[in-house]
Enzyme design. Sequence first.
Site, PDB file in Angstrom:
ATOM      1  CB  SER A 119       1.736   6.661  -6.649  1.00  0.00           C
ATOM      2  OG  SER A 119       1.894   7.410  -7.488  1.00  0.00           O
ATOM      3  CE1 TYR A 143      -3.114   9.839  -6.407  1.00  0.00           C
ATOM      4  CE2 TYR A 143      -0.764   9.620  -7.190  1.00  0.00           C
ATOM      5  CZ  TYR A 143      -1.858   8.784  -7.020  1.00  0.00           C
ATOM      6  OH  TYR A 143      -2.159   7.810  -7.341  1.00  0.00           O
ATOM      7  CE  LYS A 147      -2.340   6.571  -4.397  1.00  0.00           C
ATOM      8  NZ  LYS A 147      -3.193   5.644  -3.954  1.00  0.00           N
TER       9      LYS A 147
END
EC number: 1.1.1.410
Length: 315
Positions: A119, A143, A147
């Site tokens: 991402s 998040y 990742k």
Amino acid sequence: MKVVITGGQGFLGQRLAKTLLAQNNVHIDDLILIDVVKPIAPNNDPRVRCYEMNLRYPTGLDELITEETDAIFHLAAIVSSHAEQDPDLGYETNFLATRNILEICRKNNPKVRFIFSSSLAIFGGELPETILDSTAFTPQSTYGTQKAMCELLINDYSRKGFVDGIVVRLPTICIRPGKPNKAASSFVSSIMREPLHGEDAVCPVSEELRLWLSSPNTVVANFIHALQLPSLPLRSWHTINLPGFSVTVKQMLSDLTQVKGEAILEHIKFEFDESINNIVASWPSRIDNTQALALGFKVDSNFQNVIQQFIEYDM
């Protein structure tokens, strides 16, 4: 080929599965879809097997990833805002589950092509105007941190020959069909999708916010291209920024009126949410596509074509 897709009931997993099954240049003999709810086989295709499984506790997964497995698309994750609200669940789902799968690959089939969906959230803070392949990641969200940790792990496993890994960093995908989710970027599709269906949508960010986008069909095509790439040298960096294009929210709305007329903007309300705006604004809005395009990955031509694609394929 025998292929496994985690997150197989999600929007991307389903579209990837359907596209793979229809390919002429990729022959699929066995396609395994895994998700926390039992996935649906596209078109009831007999080549598809569907499994309900929580990858945090992957009982039975080592029976599905075998010496005969050619590739794994690891798409399963909880999304950005959800990971921010529940970091423990985020680390278990987004990082520990990834390591679980990698360990099974290492034990059962270290030659398997492992394609990981990363991402833009791995970037953040003070960024250069244009992101290069060499730009260090500095995530500003839970998040994004998860990742980034997965990227490092996959690159190390690839360097050691434990898997044949490729990390593909996805642009923000627009226009997604379906309903809004808990992703911070959910509004990007919502402010297009809902008005096109005659429904209201909320834009929580500044019209001047610049985004880095790709259409769903282009992302899926690029996943399949990653499957077909030759193995990268063991000591090379196994992460690719997938191509996208840069556009402001204001430009997106202008293109929407070009396709559907000014009246469609009546369905969009602006309710500024500082938290969402700050998360999305921390992501890069321009990335150098040179390496990815040289490797044969594709890019959308413009945003109006993305709108037309949604109308044609998803309405």
